[in-house]
Scaffold this motif. Structure first.
Motif, short mmCIF file in Angstrom:
data_model
loop_
_atom_site.label_atom_id
_atom_site.label_comp_id
_atom_site.label_asym_id
_atom_site.label_seq_id
_atom_site.Cartn_x
_atom_site.Cartn_y
_atom_site.Cartn_z
N LEU A 1 -8.33 18.37 -27.26
CA LEU A 1 -8.10 18.32 -28.46
C LEU A 1 -9.12 17.86 -29.33
O LEU A 1 -9.36 16.61 -29.05
CB LEU A 1 -6.79 17.96 -29.09
N ILE B 1 -1.53 13.52 -35.96
CA ILE B 1 -2.32 13.62 -34.73
C ILE B 1 -1.60 13.54 -33.48
O ILE B 1 -1.66 14.10 -32.72
CB ILE B 1 -3.52 12.76 -34.72
N SER B 2 -0.64 12.43 -33.63
CA SER B 2 0.28 12.29 -32.61
C SER B 2 1.12 13.45 -32.12
O SER B 2 1.26 13.76 -30.82
CB SER B 2 1.22 10.94 -32.73
N ALA C 1 -9.52 7.91 -26.23
CA ALA C 1 -10.29 8.88 -27.13
C ALA C 1 -11.76 8.80 -27.10
O ALA C 1 -12.25 7.55 -26.97
CB ALA C 1 -9.53 8.66 -28.57
N ALA D 1 -2.25 17.87 -25.05
CA ALA D 1 -3.74 17.81 -24.83
C ALA D 1 -4.08 16.77 -23.89
O ALA D 1 -3.61 15.79 -23.55
CB ALA D 1 -4.29 17.33 -26.21
N VAL E 1 -0.97 16.31 -30.61
CA VAL E 1 -1.21 15.79 -29.16
C VAL E 1 0.08 16.22 -28.19
O VAL E 1 -0.05 16.72 -27.13
CB VAL E 1 -1.88 14.44 -29.08
N GLN E 2 1.01 15.53 -28.71
CA GLN E 2 2.39 15.73 -27.79
C GLN E 2 2.70 17.01 -27.66
O GLN E 2 3.05 17.34 -26.84
CB GLN E 2 3.30 14.72 -28.62
N LEU F 1 -8.47 13.45 -25.94
CA LEU F 1 -8.50 13.55 -27.34
C LEU F 1 -9.95 13.24 -27.81
O LEU F 1 -10.40 12.07 -27.48
CB LEU F 1 -7.47 12.50 -28.25
#
Length: 186
Positions: free
Chosen positions: A62, A130-131, A164, A139, A134-135, A142
């Motif tokens: 991502l 963002i979290s 990241a 992803a 991602v979850q 990051l």
């Protein structure tokens, strides 16, 4: 400089993006969503309107894109979603975040995604968005990217997510009252 919020619908147009737009009432509602879909989401959090554009490819990296300064014209309206043509479609997931402080006035060109004491972008809102992404998309990696003020945001947020990567160009890392006032011609 205009420090009061203007009527946001006057500054906002989704015509050039041509993707599904989903209004979200709160950040909590966004976080509860099962299975995010590609498209634009408008999230209201602590009085801020955060417009995001997600292009999802499950289980791939991502890339989170932050925009730099944005001078508005009749052709360039908010929201601004950077990075949509940086990677070939289908090779990564992309999350572009419009800086919500740009809605404060046409003369607000950038605000480094910093928020304010009333709008906790750095400490709460953007990390939670963002979290969730991602979850939701699982992803594999990051990556944060941006130039200028978006470069500052990339550097800032990348340090808050384990492993990241940050790819930035010309990050503007000096936020001072004098500089902000000069930018606003005050």
């Amino acid at each position: 400089m205009s420090w009061s919020l203007k009527f946001i619908d006057e500054a906002r147009s989704f015509e050039r993006w041509g993707v599904l737009k989903q209004e979200i009432i709160t950040l909590e509602e966004f976080e509860k969503r099962d299975g995010l879909k590609s498209g634009i989401y408008s999230i209201y959090a602590n009085g801020a309107l955060v417009d995001i554009n997600i292009d999802i490819v499950e289980s791939l990296p991502l890339i989170v894109f932050f925009n730099g300064a944005q001078k508005r014209t009749p052709e360039v309206t908010l929201p601004v979603f950077s990075g949509l043509n940086v990677t070939p479609k289908g090779m990564t997931s992309r999350l572009s975040i419009n800086d919500p402080s740009l809605y404060m006035g046409d003369d607000m060109l950038m605000s480094w995604y910093a928020g304010s004491r009333f709008v906790p972008l750095q400490k709460e809102i953007i990390p939670r968005i963002i979290s969730k992404v991602v979850q939701s998309i699982d992803a594999s990696r990051l990556i944060f990217s941006g130039g200028s003020a978006g470069g500052f945001a990339s550097l800032y947020y990348s340090k808050h997510f384990k492993d990241a990567i940050c790819i930035t160009s010309n990050p503007q890392t000096s936020i001072s009252t004098k500089r902000v006032l000069e930018q606003a011609h005050i």
